[in-house]
Design an enzyme around this catalytic site. Structure first.
Site, PDB file in Angstrom:
ATOM      1  N   HIS A 145       6.990  -2.496   8.700  1.00 34.46           N
ATOM      2  CA  HIS A 145       6.961  -1.129   8.172  1.00 34.46           C
ATOM      3  C   HIS A 145       6.862  -0.081   9.281  1.00 34.46           C
ATOM      4  O   HIS A 145       7.057   1.113   9.026  1.00 34.46           O
ATOM      5  CB  HIS A 145       5.789  -0.972   7.199  1.00 34.46           C
ATOM      6  CG  HIS A 145       6.113  -0.118   6.015  1.00 34.46           C
ATOM      7  ND1 HIS A 145       6.962   0.967   6.078  1.00 34.46           N
ATOM      8  CD2 HIS A 145       5.713  -0.182   4.719  1.00 34.46           C
ATOM      9  CE1 HIS A 145       7.059   1.530   4.902  1.00 34.46           C
ATOM     10  NE2 HIS A 145       6.317   0.860   4.050  1.00 34.46           N
TER      11      HIS A 145
ATOM     12  N   ASP B  37      11.758   1.484   6.853  1.00 32.03           N
ATOM     13  CA  ASP B  37      11.178   2.121   5.666  1.00 32.03           C
ATOM     14  C   ASP B  37      11.570   1.340   4.413  1.00 32.03           C
ATOM     15  O   ASP B  37      12.597   0.653   4.377  1.00 32.03           O
ATOM     16  CB  ASP B  37      11.674   3.562   5.533  1.00 32.03           C
ATOM     17  CG  ASP B  37      11.170   4.446   6.666  1.00 32.03           C
ATOM     18  OD1 ASP B  37      10.090   4.141   7.195  1.00 32.03           O
ATOM     19  OD2 ASP B  37      11.864   5.413   7.015  1.00 32.03           O
TER      20      ASP B  37
END
Length: 434
Positions: free
Chosen positions: A406, A410
């Site tokens: 992450h 995204d």
């Protein structure tokens, strides 16, 4: 008589230590010149050490699983007469005041093996409460097997230890007997043969490849904020295409779904370069790669290994099928080269027919994503035909999982990538279009 000290040589690029994986000789054994006496493992490969002299081993650096610093003593060999000058000159010089070889784990790790999922032939069974003494069962008459019993070596070994005749065990699926089938048989036949005896806990030291896997996976989960996304794909038409290609393949290798999936991934990646990337978190640099070096997770007797298909985007389906087969075999039999085990930019991991409904695979650091196809299942679905009429049909469905870093990827990007991949898988003619 003279003593020859063989110091641990530098067998890797910039490594400080190596692990003792297996001793082929012990103290008191004789060793011949050029004979392998120990296997040492670095982060990249396992390297056998060969003796430069004939002699008797007087001292060794440690036990299997211990770490040995580069330049420190690995073995002391007693030789007849003086040590040859050419050998003495070539011998690695010890590092100045070397520190004692550190141990990777001062506290021995206990491994509790689940009987329902034992995969190594030497895995032990967890202890059961000691049962009340049972009268000796009447020996069952020998049964002639009408058909060959299918089972893995681990299941056969376990059944033999328990005194269970596998011809009396009913498989739960297909015709192969698994550990769960053996457990079910034992639960209904608690007094059967040796199955009633108490089974002891066994401690097994985590060394070699198993320790490398443990360290890498722990580092990945500790340093990478994972998130996973799963989508369902209708692969009915893809399976039809695969069957047609296999029917006309000639002397080419049989296609599994994996070459088709990798081809579809490679066609999708140019629009989502953040997926095919590596993140150097120490330098704070993300490298988005043009070439797709596809890691392929393969289960071996030594544990999970990830050989790499270099420039997968430049290979056709048959070339990918050849590489998948070749690299998987090389990983399993230990002949994979160092360069074939490194440099991956994205990994695909599949459990094949064992695949469940969904997986949340762990990223192969420093890559930033890993893709996991799951099991194909048949299920009734509403389908709208070309005439606009909605009807129920039997369709083949497969979930695709992706885990991402992450810090780099995204959620929107991961979901968009999988949706684009899904379009190719559900319209497979597009996979073959240049």
């Amino acid at each position: 008589m003279a003593k020859f000290v063989f110091n641990m040589p530098d067998i890797g690029e910039g490594i400080a230590e190596a692990e003792i994986v297996q001793w082929h000789k012990k103290v008191g054994d004789t060793v011949k010149e050029d004979e392998e006496f120990v296997d040492m493992m670095t982060d990249k490969a396992t390297v056998p050490m060969e003796s430069p002299v004939d002699g008797k081993i007087l001292e060794i650096a440690g036990e299997e699983g211990d770490m040995v610093s580069i330049g420190s003593m690995l073995v002391v060999i007693e030789v007849e007469g003086e040590v040859p000058e050419d050998v003495a000159e070539e011998a690695p010089a010890p590092a100045p005041a070397p520190a004692p070889a550190p141990k990777a784990a001062e506290v021995e790790e206990r491994i509790e093996v689940e009987t329902s999922d034992a995969s190594d032939a030497d895995d032990a069974l967890a202890a059961d409460p000691k049962p009340e003494p049972l009268p000796a069962p009447t020996p069952a008459p020998e049964l002639k097997q009408q058909a060959k019993v299918l089972a893995t070596p681990a299941v056969r070994k376990r059944a033999k230890e328990l005194g269970v005749d596998l011809s009396q065990v009913k498989p739960s699926e297909e015709s192969r007997i698994r550990h769960g089938d053996l457990d079910q048989f034992l639960s209904y036949n608690s007094g059967y043969g040796a199955a009633a005896k108490t089974r002891e806990d066994v401690e097994k030291k985590v060394i070699g490849m198993r320790r490398r896997i443990a360290e890498n996976m722990a580092a990945s989960k500790r340093n990478i904020p994972h998130f996973s996304y799963v989508e369902e794909c209708d692969v009915t038409d893809l399976e039809v295409l695969r069957a047609q290609l296999n029917a006309s393949r000639g002397d080419k290798p049989k296609l599994t779904i994996l070459p088709l999936l990798i081809t579809a991934i490679c066609k999708t990646l140019p629009d989502y370069p953040m997926i095919n990337a590596r993140y150097d978190d120490e330098a704070g640099v993300v490298t988005r790669h043009g070439a797709v070096n596809m890691g392929m997770a393969a289960q071996t007797d030594a544990g999970l290994m990830v050989p790499v298909i270099k420039n997968a985007q430049a290979k056709n389906l048959w070339q990918l099928a050849n590489e998948i087969s070749r690299l998987a075999d090389a990983a399993r039999n230990g002949t994979a080269k160092k360069e074939e085990m490194e440099g991956g930019t994205l990994t695909v991991t599949s459990l094949g027919p064992l695949g469940g409904v969904a997986t949340t695979p762990v990223i192969n650091r420093p890559e930033v994503a890993i893709i996991g196809p799951n099991r194909i299942i048949e299920r009734p679905m509403y389908v709208t035909g070309s005439d606009g009429v909605e009807r129920i049909e039997k369709r083949k469905l497969m979930n695709i999982s992706i885990s991402c870093d992450h810090r780099v990827v995204d959620g929107w990007d991961a979901a968009s990538f999988i949706q684009a991949l899904k379009k190719l898988l559900e319209t497979p003619a597009l996979i073959l279009v240049d």
